[in-house]
Design an enzyme around this catalytic site. Structure first.
Site, PDB file in Angstrom:
ATOM      1  N   LYS A   1       3.253  11.562   6.474  1.00 24.45           N
ATOM      2  CA  LYS A   1       3.187  10.120   6.064  1.00 24.45           C
ATOM      3  C   LYS A   1       4.201  10.073   4.949  1.00 24.45           C
ATOM      4  CE  LYS A   1      -0.175   7.013   3.679  1.00 24.45           C
ATOM      5  NZ  LYS A   1      -1.832   7.150   3.451  1.00 24.45           N
TER       6      LYS A   1
ATOM      7  N   SER B   1      -4.273   3.210   5.434  1.00 26.05           N
ATOM      8  CA  SER B   1      -2.962   2.764   5.149  1.00 26.05           C
ATOM      9  C   SER B   1      -2.275   4.028   6.117  1.00 26.05           C
ATOM     10  CB  SER B   1      -2.576   3.257   3.824  1.00 26.05           C
ATOM     11  OG  SER B   1      -2.826   4.370   3.418  1.00 26.05           O
TER      12      SER B   1
ATOM     13  N   SER C   1      -8.066   6.029   4.152  1.00 28.30           N
ATOM     14  CA  SER C   1      -6.597   5.926   4.925  1.00 28.30           C
ATOM     15  C   SER C   1      -6.625   6.916   5.963  1.00 28.30           C
ATOM     16  CB  SER C   1      -5.565   6.034   3.814  1.00 28.30           C
ATOM     17  OG  SER C   1      -5.598   4.610   3.258  1.00 28.30           O
TER      18      SER C   1
HETATM   19  N1  GLN Z   1      -7.847   0.712   2.301  1.00 21.22           N
HETATM   20  C1  GLN Z   1      -8.022   1.204   0.842  1.00 21.22           C
HETATM   21  C2  GLN Z   1      -7.229   0.745  -0.056  1.00 21.22           C
HETATM   22  O1  GLN Z   1      -6.467  -0.253   0.235  1.00 21.22           O
HETATM   23  C3  GLN Z   1      -7.615   2.973   1.070  1.00 21.22           C
HETATM   24  C4  GLN Z   1      -6.432   3.211   1.078  1.00 21.22           C
HETATM   25  C5  GLN Z   1      -6.220   4.663   1.147  1.00 21.22           C
HETATM   26  O2  GLN Z   1      -7.315   5.500   1.493  1.00 21.22           O
HETATM   27  N2  GLN Z   1      -4.947   5.144   0.758  1.00 21.22           N
HETATM   28  O3  GLN Z   1      -7.029   1.238  -1.045  1.00 21.22           O
END
Ligand code: GLN
Length: 465
Positions: free
Chosen positions: A73, A148, A172
């Site tokens: 990532k 994400s 995410s």
């Molecule tokens: N969807 C969550 C957020 O927007 C989780 C993001 C993540 O786990 N990096 O914060």
């Protein structure tokens, strides 16, 4: 091309080379560029590493991940390679060092194919917040891959790489795994070093693998896990031996309350019940358990995670790090314009929210209160693990949604309803691709175990589903 790492290993035994496997992966990535899963391929370093691994295989001293082709990532640092957190803020920034996970994976003879697209600074649930455009779900390009770590999930689901590294702050890894029909594992907080991960919310962030099988995810976890002197939040507790043998009869709790909420897809609920019936029939104990503070989890997460983000992202000011506005004159204007130009709208919203909840006069009402809720949630969750080996539930309320379908930030934040508990408490959690909806899309079930029961969780995931 071999889809899983186990298949790739079998191909090596039949005389295939890692260089050939890497070339095939590069070609597959090129052929599927329209997914926008990769921000950059690393053909040069990937093929060099592949040749080194082939030489070690010949010499008989190859590492445990020889043959594995992997993506990382775009918030994980790899020395002398670009890393941008999918932000304009870090466009063309080159890493000066490698994350501990990258060092460990390379030392185990994995090949890193490239860096994957994601939501900017890992903030989002659909991978539509990237400064470099959205990622398409390889299973159906009209829907999102989740976020994400959407590019990571897509790179595996599209069959380009055997596995991918993502990061999971509030879901995410697990939510995109659910949306793309892959396995996504978030280890116990403190099991995998965060050194070299661009921080979003430091008390929540964990790096973890995506793969097609639990065994492949476990193979990566085993190499990455363990104490790291460069990350003081890693645990010194001895690593539990990884044994994927059947764990025997288990006590499984499931969250019934969450299933009755508006917005839950009835097919996801029916699938969970069918799985629970099967597990009961196989002799496991299955009982409903109350979700502690369900309605408070997402608000608590968004107070604490944005507070930490506002502090972590302060370093991107055009002077210490990041994009510097060409128009700015003087220090204050440099900060203001650089940050205004460098960050996208969701990142700005989070920084503003986080700064607000930490500001004098509001700190006690929001930040301190949320810390108390987090502690109660932790205690209640740990209590549940005195009675249960595993907690089981859906990963997400629905299957992947269409691009542009969710525009309200709060509706997007509710994507995380089932995933944030693991991050608030620090437990390990895995999403497994067990369901297919009548709309043709996959969806996952989520398993959680007590902190540091990662090995037990992987064994259960491997054998029970
Ligand atoms: N969807 C969550 C957020 O927007 C989780 C993001 C993540 O786990 N990096 O914060």
């Amino acid at each position: 091309m071999a889809k899983t790492f186990s298949e790739a290993r079998a191909a090596l035994a039949q005389g295939h080379s890692v260089v050939a496997g890497t070339q095939a992966a590069l070609a597959a990535a090129e052929a599927q560029q329209d997914l926008n899963a990769f921000l950059e391929l690393f053909p040069h370093s990937a093929l060099e590493q592949a040749a080194r691994v082939d030489a070690r295989l010949k010499a008989g001293d190859a590492g445990p991940l020889a043959g594995l082709v992997l993506s990382i990532k775009d918030n994980i640092c790899y020395k002398d390679h670009k890393v941008s957190a999918a932000s304009r803020m870090l466009q063309d920034f080159t890493s000066l060092y490698s994350a501990t996970v990258v060092e460990r994976l390379l030392a185990a003879d994995a090949v890193i194919l490239g860096r994957t697209n994601c939501d900017e600074f890992a903030m989002g649930s659909s991978n539509e917040n990237s400064a470099y455009g959205p990622v398409k779900n390889p299973l159906n390009t009209s829907v999102v891959p989740g976020g994400s770590s959407g590019g990571a999930a897509a790179s595996v689901a599209a069959g380009i790489v055997h596995a991918a590294l993502g990061s999971d702050t509030g879901g995410s890894i697990r939510q995109p795994a659910s949306f793309t029909g892959t396995v996504g594992f978030k280890p116990t907080y403190g099991r995998v070093s965060r050194y070299g991960l661009i921080a979003f919310a430091s008390s929540f962030d964990q790096i973890g693998p995506f793969a097609h099988t639990v065994a492949d995810a476990a193979a990566l976890y085993q190499v990455m896990a363990g104490a790291d002197p460069r990350d003081s939040t890693t645990s010194r507790k001895a690593l539990e031996p990884l044994d994927l043998a059947h764990p025997g009869k288990l006590r499984i709790g499931y969250f019934h309350e969450g299933l009755e909420r508006a917005g839950m897809d009835p097919e996801v609920v029916a699938h969970l019940h069918a799985q629970l019936d099967r597990l009961r029939a196989e002799g496991h104990t299955v009982e409903a358990v109350e979700v502690p503070l369900l309605d408070h989890q997402v608000p608590t997460y968004y107070i604490l995670a944005t507070a930490e983000a506002s502090s972590n992202l302060a370093r991107f000011d055009g002077i210490h790090f990041g994009h510097r506005s060409a128009k700015a004159q003087g220090v204050e204007e440099t900060y203001r314009l650089s940050r205004s130009e460098g960050f996208g709208p969701e990142v700005k919203r989070r920084i503003l929210l986080g700064t607000f909840v930490l500001s004098a006069g509001y700190y006690d009402a929001y930040y301190a209160q949320a810390q108390r809720v987090r502690r109660i949630l932790r205690n209640k969750t740990l209590e549940a693990f005195e009675r249960f080996d595993l907690l089981l539930g859906p990963t997400c309320p629905t299957t992947a949604f269409a691009h542009g379908a969710v525009t309200d930030p709060v509706a997007m934040y509710l994507q995380d309803i089932f995933t944030v508990q693991a991050n608030l408490v620090g437990t390990p959690s895995i999403s497994l691709p067990t369901g297919t909806h009548s709309n043709g899309l996959p969806f996952g079930l989520q398993l959680m175990a007590a902190p540091f029961a990662d090995a037990r969780l992987l064994a259960a995931a491997h054998n029970l589903f």
